[in-house]
Design an enzyme around this catalytic site. Structure first.
Site, PDB file in Angstrom:
ATOM      1  N   GLU A 266       0.873  -1.178   0.000  1.00 43.81           N
ATOM      2  CA  GLU A 266       0.000   0.000   0.000  1.00 43.81           C
ATOM      3  C   GLU A 266       0.905   1.221   0.000  1.00 43.81           C
ATOM      4  O   GLU A 266       1.547   1.533   0.999  1.00 43.81           O
ATOM      5  CB  GLU A 266      -0.909   0.005   1.244  1.00 43.81           C
ATOM      6  CG  GLU A 266      -2.043  -1.003   1.168  1.00 43.81           C
ATOM      7  CD  GLU A 266      -3.035  -0.712   0.068  1.00 43.81           C
ATOM      8  OE1 GLU A 266      -2.972   0.377  -0.538  1.00 43.81           O
ATOM      9  OE2 GLU A 266      -3.871  -1.579  -0.203  1.00 43.81           O
ATOM     10  N   CYS A 300      -2.391   8.637   3.170  1.00 44.70           N
ATOM     11  CA  CYS A 300      -2.248   8.079   1.822  1.00 44.70           C
ATOM     12  C   CYS A 300      -3.497   8.356   0.996  1.00 44.70           C
ATOM     13  O   CYS A 300      -3.458   8.293  -0.236  1.00 44.70           O
ATOM     14  CB  CYS A 300      -1.954   6.585   1.885  1.00 44.70           C
ATOM     15  SG  CYS A 300      -3.061   5.667   2.963  1.00 44.70           S
TER      16      CYS A 300
END
Length: 513
Positions: A266, A300
């Site tokens: 990720e 993120c």
């Protein structure tokens, strides 16, 4: 209370002490930890060596060999107890997140709530690790798939979500029958120590209730890149789940591939939103502001690119700029402040460089200046920045982990979809529209190419239940909910012959003596 009078080291000592972490775990070591709230040192941890890290991984592998024999619903009971311990420690752990990362209080508590939520999800999952029964062409046979645990799962987490990322991985990995080895960011090891202590409390309760569980089921490694490399290269770690920068992913992915290990990555998310002519602008304003400024732009899933239709641009953007100028920036530990500090000076320097590059490319910058705090010269608070860009170029195509929102006009829907997708990163995305066709196209196979696509809600955040992620540059690692559990297991196909004959290839005959 001013920043100058805060004694965060004392707060840390109290929180960790209450959770059962011994002082020698966070004092007297070589890894210095500073709070972005004040810039002051709040801990100094002993670090693992390559040798001690390898021994810890070997111990985790031995724990896996025992734990895989425990029935999955029994494994789920441990995670249920972990959820209870997290509920009891929510306030303390949430505050520690705020101290170590600089999140405002509600966000620190919200991160712990995500940990609780994934525990609830994993408990139910422990009774739903289903395999399929498969139609077979052979008479008197049954074919099925079964799922088995992998081994010691490596977890590498980033500073911005110091505890939630561990829980997304660990809760699923453990109910699936694996052990875990966690290497947290060297910027946030204190929250990792606290989380490990909470897990050990749950494990103690689990054993006290008459259940069997091995030591080293959850293992913690403290250190820098060299320790992470041991985890990535160790032959007894079949999967490494790593969260962080794309640069980190480009190092971790190939190293794992060299030994045919799995990676679950990720990474970056240069996330965008489209504001259509029919958008509810009040709703849009709130969604954009929260997504772009929350956690000081250090998510993120932070909104970094905003495409606004030219028919509503002159209405929305001035309102957005006003919101940016009025937002309260200050200590995340004080109620009323909505934006806390950047993690450190390096993050501030990168923000400054990106804003200079945007100006050179014709951008008009509003905000972005450092806000000095009395008594905290080493803390880096900034006014979130809006940058009106003539086109998507230069720094707009790069991700800067800071509160910078690049705003651009568009007029054609097909063209803005192309621009939306025309960056290498892509974790989350959104569109604000009341046009059903635009909304459906955006979530269709010719719309957003990101792992998450939202309508009338910003890109930041993700609920437990839906698998988080799918960052396009890596091919899409996915954690947390949905069927993400399969990443932590291996599929096996079983064929059962309950007849008295053995099917052979046509024409093949042989005598059995």
């Amino acid at each position: 209370m001013t920043l100058a009078t805060l004694d965060l080291a004392a707060d840390v000592k109290t929180i960790l002490g209450d959770l059962g972490v011994k002082p020698e775990r966070y004092t007297g070591g070589t890894l210095a930890v500073r709070s972005p709230v004040t810039g002051a040192e709040i801990g100094r941890l002993p670090e693992d060596t390559a040798e001690s890290a390898a021994k810890a991984i070997d111990a985790a592998h031995q724990a896996f060999l025992e734990w895989r024999l425990v029935p999955a619903p029994k494994r789920g009971e441990l995670i249920r107890l972990l959820g209870e311990e997290l509920r009891a420690a929510k306030t303390a752990l949430g505050r520690l997140v705020s101290i170590e990362v600089g999140k405002i209080t509600s966000e620190g508590l919200g991160e712990v709530q995500e940990m609780i939520d994934i525990c609830d999800f994993a408990v139910g999952l422990s009774r739903q690790l289903y395999g399929l029964t498969i139609a077979t062409e052979r008479a008197d046979h049954r074919m099925m798939e079964t799922w088995h645990p992998l081994g010691a799962i490596g977890i590498i987490s980033a500073f911005n979500f110091p505890v939630a990322v561990w829980s997304w991985n660990a809760a699923l990995a453990i109910v699936c029958g694996n052990s875990t080895v966690w290497k947290p960011s060297e910027k946030t090891p204190l929250t990792a120590l606290a989380t490990q202590a909470i897990f050990e409390k749950a494990l103690t309760r689990y054993i006290a209730e008459g259940n069997s569980a091995p030591k080293n089921l959850s293992t913690l490694l403290i250190g820098g890149r060299d320790v992470g490399e041991v985890l990535v290269d160790h032959e007894k770690v079949p999967l490494v789940s790593a969260t962080g920068s794309t640069a980190m992913g480009r190092t971790v992915g190939p190293r794992l591939a060299q030994r045919f290990a799995r990676s679950l990555l990720e990474l970056g998310g240069n996330n965008a939103a489209i504001v259509a002519p029919t958008a509810d602008l009040d709703l849009t304003l709130r969604g954009v502001a929260f997504s772009a400024m929350g956690t000081a732009g250090q998510r993120c899933t932070t909104l970094r690119r905003l495409f606004v239709h030219d028919s509503v641009y002159d209405t929305l953007v001035p309102r957005l700029a006003k919101a940016y100028q009025s937002v309260t920036v200050g200590s995340p530990l004080e109620a009323g402040n909505l934006v806390g500090p950047l993690i450190d000076k390096a993050a501030f320097d990168k923000m400054k460089a990106s804003l200079e590059a945007a100006k050179s490319a014709g951008g008009k910058v509003t905000g972005g200046e450092r806000i000095e705090q009395d008594g905290a010269p080493d803390a880096y608070y900034v006014r979130p920045a809006i940058v009106e860009m003539p086109e998507q170029t230069g720094p707009v195509k790069e991700e800067t982990f800071a509160p910078i929102l690049y705003v651009m006009k568009y007029s054609d829907f097909d063209e803005v979809l192309r621009l939306h997708n025309d960056v290498p990163q892509g974790l989350s995305s959104s569109i604000f529209t009341n046009d059903m066709r635009e909304a459906e196209i955006f979530v269709s196979d010719r719309g957003s190419d990101c792992g998450i696509a939202n309508v009338n809600i910003g890109p930041s955040g993700a609920e437990i239940g839906g698998a988080f992620g799918g960052e396009k540059e890596t091919g899409g690692g996915r954690e947390s909910g949905s069927d993400a559990w399969r990443a932590y297991m291996r599929r096996q196909t079983n064929t059962m012959n309950y007849g008295r004959t053995l099917p052979l290839a046509q024409g093949v005959k042989f005598d059995v003596i």
